[in-house]
Design an enzyme around this catalytic site. Structure first.
Site, short mmCIF file in Angstrom:
data_model
loop_
_atom_site.label_atom_id
_atom_site.label_comp_id
_atom_site.label_asym_id
_atom_site.label_seq_id
_atom_site.Cartn_x
_atom_site.Cartn_y
_atom_site.Cartn_z
N MET A 1 -0.51 112.64 -15.95
CA MET A 1 -0.22 113.22 -17.27
C MET A 1 0.02 114.70 -17.10
O MET A 1 -0.76 115.40 -16.47
CB MET A 1 -1.38 112.95 -18.23
CG MET A 1 -1.18 113.58 -19.60
SD MET A 1 0.35 113.01 -20.40
CE MET A 1 0.66 114.38 -21.51
N GLU A 2 1.10 115.20 -17.72
CA GLU A 2 1.66 116.51 -17.41
C GLU A 2 1.05 117.66 -18.16
O GLU A 2 1.67 118.73 -18.27
CB GLU A 2 3.16 116.48 -17.70
CG GLU A 2 3.53 116.29 -19.17
CD GLU A 2 3.79 114.85 -19.59
OE1 GLU A 2 4.43 114.62 -20.62
OE2 GLU A 2 3.35 113.95 -18.85
N ASN A 3 -0.15 117.54 -18.70
CA ASN A 3 -0.75 118.62 -19.49
C ASN A 3 -0.42 119.99 -18.88
O ASN A 3 -0.61 120.21 -17.69
CB ASN A 3 -2.27 118.46 -19.53
CG ASN A 3 -2.71 117.05 -19.78
OD1 ASN A 3 -2.41 116.48 -20.82
ND2 ASN A 3 -3.41 116.46 -18.83
N HIS B 1 7.54 114.37 -10.65
CA HIS B 1 7.75 113.94 -12.04
C HIS B 1 6.92 114.80 -12.99
O HIS B 1 7.43 115.32 -13.99
CB HIS B 1 7.36 112.47 -12.19
CG HIS B 1 7.53 111.92 -13.57
ND1 HIS B 1 8.63 111.19 -13.96
CD2 HIS B 1 6.74 112.00 -14.66
CE1 HIS B 1 8.51 110.85 -15.24
NE2 HIS B 1 7.36 111.33 -15.69
N GLU B 2 5.62 114.97 -12.69
CA GLU B 2 4.75 115.71 -13.60
C GLU B 2 5.09 117.20 -13.62
O GLU B 2 4.99 117.84 -14.67
CB GLU B 2 3.28 115.50 -13.21
CG GLU B 2 2.81 114.05 -13.15
CD GLU B 2 3.09 113.26 -14.42
OE1 GLU B 2 3.25 113.87 -15.49
OE2 GLU B 2 3.17 112.02 -14.35
N HIS C 1 7.96 118.06 -15.85
CA HIS C 1 7.55 118.12 -17.26
C HIS C 1 7.11 119.52 -17.67
O HIS C 1 7.10 119.84 -18.87
CB HIS C 1 6.39 117.16 -17.51
CG HIS C 1 6.81 115.77 -17.84
ND1 HIS C 1 7.71 115.48 -18.84
CD2 HIS C 1 6.43 114.57 -17.31
CE1 HIS C 1 7.87 114.16 -18.91
NE2 HIS C 1 7.11 113.59 -18.00
N GLU D 1 10.93 112.22 -20.67
CA GLU D 1 10.66 111.31 -19.56
C GLU D 1 11.89 111.01 -18.72
O GLU D 1 11.80 110.88 -17.50
CB GLU D 1 10.05 110.01 -20.09
CG GLU D 1 8.72 110.18 -20.82
CD GLU D 1 7.62 110.76 -19.95
OE1 GLU D 1 7.80 110.85 -18.71
OE2 GLU D 1 6.57 111.15 -20.50
#
Length: 908
Positions: free
Chosen positions: A339-341, A373-374, A377, A396
């Site tokens: 998860m890209e927080n 990927h993250e 973001h 995404e």
């Protein structure tokens, strides 16, 4: 992990907050706050409706007041360890948290009501302050709406005035979740504890997972992506624990941590953790946190090194520096892989930690791809965010596409550019060939409730989003596309966008990007282009697996929406060279036969990617009844002399459909014999390496693993005996000499060929190993046994979080469902335990279990399931499964005899 597995809820009572030492005015205020908090009682809802100056919203927030910043104070009294000692009373654990939030608001339309979000919380003591006049406004009441809107309505006696600045204060109490959403609990055991008295003691930690609509479970907020604001966070937590959040620590005194303000960002990116985790000294602004034991063993080293390289690539590509700190944390429990927080990226442990000598070389590829990927973001999603969830692909799809570019640059040995076609294109094709698909950009009115938002996290959003972006880059040219991306990010920095903002940024060349892309993003599906080499005619229509369905794609004769590239050699023509376009290609029968003859006699004459794509197109065109199934099967004949991975990967994916349709029928025996014959040469190509448990000079090669998988699963005796003997050697001498690259496939095939002894050995190792990669290999392999009673036992274990972690339940069930011996067991199991299963990310479970359905009785059961159970956000997944089942039934009915005769003829 479920709280029930940790301790009885009767022991979870809230204990008195420990007296804080005087360390300054902030702590003093904390004490006063908590004393006052205990005296407050929630305000009951009103008995009569209250009128407002504007009608209440239905599902989306009104924009009459906008949040500008949050001051969030959260108190988490959870103990991270509870040590049982003689004559010492252990403290009661608590799973409650409390706090308050002050939201600074700007009024843009006169109103007597403030609407925001809250879920599963006790919210009380609302106070509204006029910052311009320094006056407090009287709050008449507050109402928590008990519907899918999840609105918290604050009702005032006097109206907020346009242009005014106000603050809204709310106190709240909540419960730490055991379902991996919102603020949730995680636990783990250290293999080598720091203190002797801590041996085998569980450690507990809390973390957040907010996407898409779970920030409202932690504190009341304006929980929509366009409601961006700055977040100021202070956490009170136990001594000897570390709190992490989106930004750097501003103050860290005794029991509280105050963080610097975040960038202006969407609420779903708000994140924090409280744990005993640590990190190795690395780049000043880049740290990778994990369990102390994992850090000490060096398991974060690969993530540290590859992250810096990927970050450097993105900064150069986007020409925008990443200016804040970046923490990554390997979590024992987390629902998504990552998860890209913003500033605090969370990962599942096995997806971030690399263990030398245990993790496979291919594991490195997965870690690099996920980190890429993250990190993508941080620009696409965090810095620039879609306006609403109906255009989630702008987040995404971009992250997916950019991850391939980044890994291809920093780790070229992984050959990610080739794998993009095999992974993303095939995934998009498969999901988008049904009438129950959806456009990349749905009308916003169709994505309103939390369930409808969750439905957007699917293969269309991720894979099709990436594919159409790659297609646009190919049309514009990479340099022009990159320039447009830089304009887009700079122009909309810290803002929200829709697809037309992107098209405007990319329209600096000679192409009308909006007109070009509308057909690919605003309607479902993709075309099949048919080329008749005899007449020279070219025409297109929507490709559907159920070809009798009405096409909704604009169709006609002439060229497709994008230029397709022709490659001519002699008498045959090949279109869509290197698979740059998002469409399938069909030919007249003469050209098909010439292409298949070329691929058999001179495979090097056809580009590598197209050797795979010809197989994929042929099989899917056959499923849509546009070519014969015999032609599709003929496209696999050349594989007996093929050693490249991509053609084999496409063949495996498509022949897997035949396995699913026929592994319970008389077709399966001849088909298995044919596949065994075809894969023998590939298996022998790697045999010396495999028999000696080594890998070829290219350690990233997937071909060796695929060769073992296909050879063993189709009964090649040399392969089965090899897997059994390697596993038996491990069981007898207690030393695992199986190469990490081969462990997943060897474990699976050995357990498939074995019995109780092998299964219990693997289960014991799974329970006792502290190696994350090894746990992952064993968890998947345990589902490979053909013993029904063992599979049933394994399914029962998923109900016990002490045996199978909550985040792994879905993968265990899907692995068992893929096993023909466990398919019916898994289907019965999820229906019997739906209340438990439905709380997980169950979309994949439904998809995997139903992909084998091919009889009228199975369709009837599935339709009954769709009306009997509360499906929530899974409704669309089940409707797709129903449509796919109908396609399967028709296809099997029409092709069973032809397929059987084809395989019988080939093996004879």
């Amino acid at each position: 992990m479920s709280k029930n597995s940790l301790m009885s809820k009767t022991l979870a009572a809230v204990f008195a907050i420990l007296t804080l030492s005087v360390i300054g005015s902030l702590v003093t205020m904390v004490i006063v706050y908590n004393i006052q908090l205990q005296k407050l009682k929630p305000t009951p809802p009103p008995t009569a409706p209250v009128t407002t100056l504007a009608p209440p919203p239905e599902m989306r927030l009104r924009e009459d007041v906008l949040p500008r910043s949050y001051q969030v104070f959260i108190h988490i009294p959870l103990y991270t360890r509870i040590i049982e000692e003689v004559n010492v009373t252990s403290p009661n654990q608590t799973f409650l948290f409390d706090g308050n939030v002050t939201v600074h608001l700007e009024c843009v339309q006169k109103t007597k009501t403030i609407f925001l979000h809250s879920r599963n919380q006790n919210v009380f003591k609302p106070m509204v302050h006029d910052l311009n006049s320094n006056k407090q406004l009287e709050v008449r009441n507050h109402i928590l709406h008990d519907d899918q809107s999840e609105f918290l309505e604050i009702i005032l006696n006097d109206a907020l005035e346009v242009g005014g600045n106000y603050s809204l204060f709310l106190a709240f109490k909540g419960e730490i979740s055991d379902s991996l959403h919102g603020l949730f609990l995680s636990s783990y055991q250290e293999g080598t504890p720091a203190h002797e008295e801590d041996t085998n003691v569980y450690r507990y930690m809390v973390a957040t997972n907010m996407q898409p609509t779970d920030t409202r479970k932690v504190f009341p907020c304006f929980d929509e992506p366009a409601m961006k604001a700055r977040f100021n966070l202070t956490i009170i937590h136990r001594r000897d624990t570390t709190a992490l959040s989106n930004q750097d620590v501003a103050d860290d005194e005794w029991q509280y941590t105050r963080f610097q303000p975040t960038e202006v960002m969407s609420p779903y990116l708000f994140a924090f953790t409280v744990s005993e985790f640590k990190h190795m000294l690395s780049i000043a602004f880049l740290q990778t946190y994990a369990r102390p034991e994992a850090v000490d063993a060096g398991h974060t080293a690969y993530a540290d090194s590859i992250t810096g390289n990927i970050l450097h690539f993105y900064q150069n590509y986007f020409d925008i520096r990443y200016t804040q700190k970046l923490d990554q944390i390997a979590m024992p429990d987390l629902a998504p892989l990552g998860m890209e927080n913003w500033g605090l990226v969370t990962y599942q442990e096995w997806a971030l930690l690399y263990e030398e000598g245990v993790s496979s070389h291919l594991h490195k590829e997965m870690i690099a791809s996920l980190i890429a990927h993250e990190l993508a973001h941080q620009w696409f999603g965090n810095m620039v965010t879609m306006k609403w969830w109906n255009e989630l692909w702008l987040n995404e799809g971009f992250a997916n596409y950019m991850s391939y570019l980044a890994v291809d640059k920093v780790a070229p040995a992984f050959k990610m550019s080739d794998k993009f076609i095999a992974n993303e294109l095939h995934s998009a094709f498969e999901a988008d060939a049904l009438t129950s698909s959806h456009p990349l950009t749905l009308p916003a009115a169709e994505v309103q409730t939390p369930d409808e938002i969750m439905e957007m996290f699917d293969r269309i959003t991720y894979s099709k989003g990436a594919v159409v972006l790659k297609m646009l880059a190919d049309v514009l040219g990479e340099s022009v596309f990159q320039k447009g991306i830089k304009i887009y990010l700079e122009r909309f920095r810290l803002k929200n966008t829709d697809q037309y903002d992107l098209w405007d940024s990319e329209s600096g060349g000679f192409v009308d990007v909006k007109t070009l892309m509308d057909t690919w993003t605003n309607q479902i599906g993709y075309p099949v282009i048919t080329i008749n080499t005899n007449s020279g005619e070219v025409y297109q229509k929507q490709f559907l697996l159920n070809d009798t369905s009405e096409s909704k794609v604009k169709s006609g004769s002439g060229q497709s929406a994008l230029e397709w590239i022709l490659f001519e050699k002699g008498e045959w023509i090949l279109a869509n060279v290197n698979c740059t376009g998002y469409y399938r290609v069909n030919y007249d029968l003469t050209n098909w036969q010439r292409l298949l003859n070329e691929i058999e006699t001179n495979p090097g004459g056809i580009p590598l990617l197209n050797r795979g794509q010809l197989i994929d197109d042929a099989f899917n065109l056959a499923r849509a009844q546009l070519v014969s199934v015999s032609l599709a099967l003929n496209s696999t004949r050349f594989l007996s002399n093929e050693t490249e991975y991509i053609p084999w990967q496409f063949a495996e994916k498509n022949l897997d459909y035949f396995v699913l349709m026929f592994d319970r029928s008389e077709v399966y025996g001849p088909m298995q014999k044919y596949l065994q014959n075809q894969v023998t040469a590939l298996y022998n190509y790697y045999k010396n390496y495999t028999d000696n448990s080594t890998v070829p000079p290219d350690p990233t090669s997937h071909s060796q693993i695929l060769a073992v998988k296909l050879a063993c699963s189709n009964g090649l005796h040399e392969c089965v005996n090899m897997a059994k003997s390697m596993f038996k050697l491990w069981m007898t001498n207690n030393t695992n000499r199986i190469h990490p690259n081969l462990r997943s496939v060897i474990y699976c095939q050995a357990l498939a060929a074995g019995g109780l002894e092998e299964w219990e050995f693997a289960w014991d190792r799974f329970q006792n190993t502290s190696d994350i990669s090894e746990k992952d290999h064993l968890r998947e392999a345990l589902a490979c046994t053909k013993k029904i009673w063992l599979l049933n036992r394994y399914l029962d274990y998923t109900l016990n979080p002490d045996k199978i972690r909550l985040m792994d339940v879905s993968s265990v069930i899907t692995s068992i469902a893929y096993n023909e011996a466990g398919h019916a067991l898994a289907w019965n199991f999820i229906r019997a335990n739906w209340n438990y299963i439905s709380k997980l990310y169950a979309g994949e479970v439904i998809t995997e279990i139903t992909q084998r359905f091919s009889t009228p009785f199975e369709l009837q059961e599935l339709e009954r399931f769709s009306t009997t159970y509360d499906l929530g956000y899974l409704s669309r997944v089940v409707q797709r499964a129903i449509e796919q089942t109908k396609v399967n039934i028709q296809w099997v009915k029409e092709n069973r005899e032809t397929v059987l005769n084809w395989f019988l003829a080939e093996i004879s």
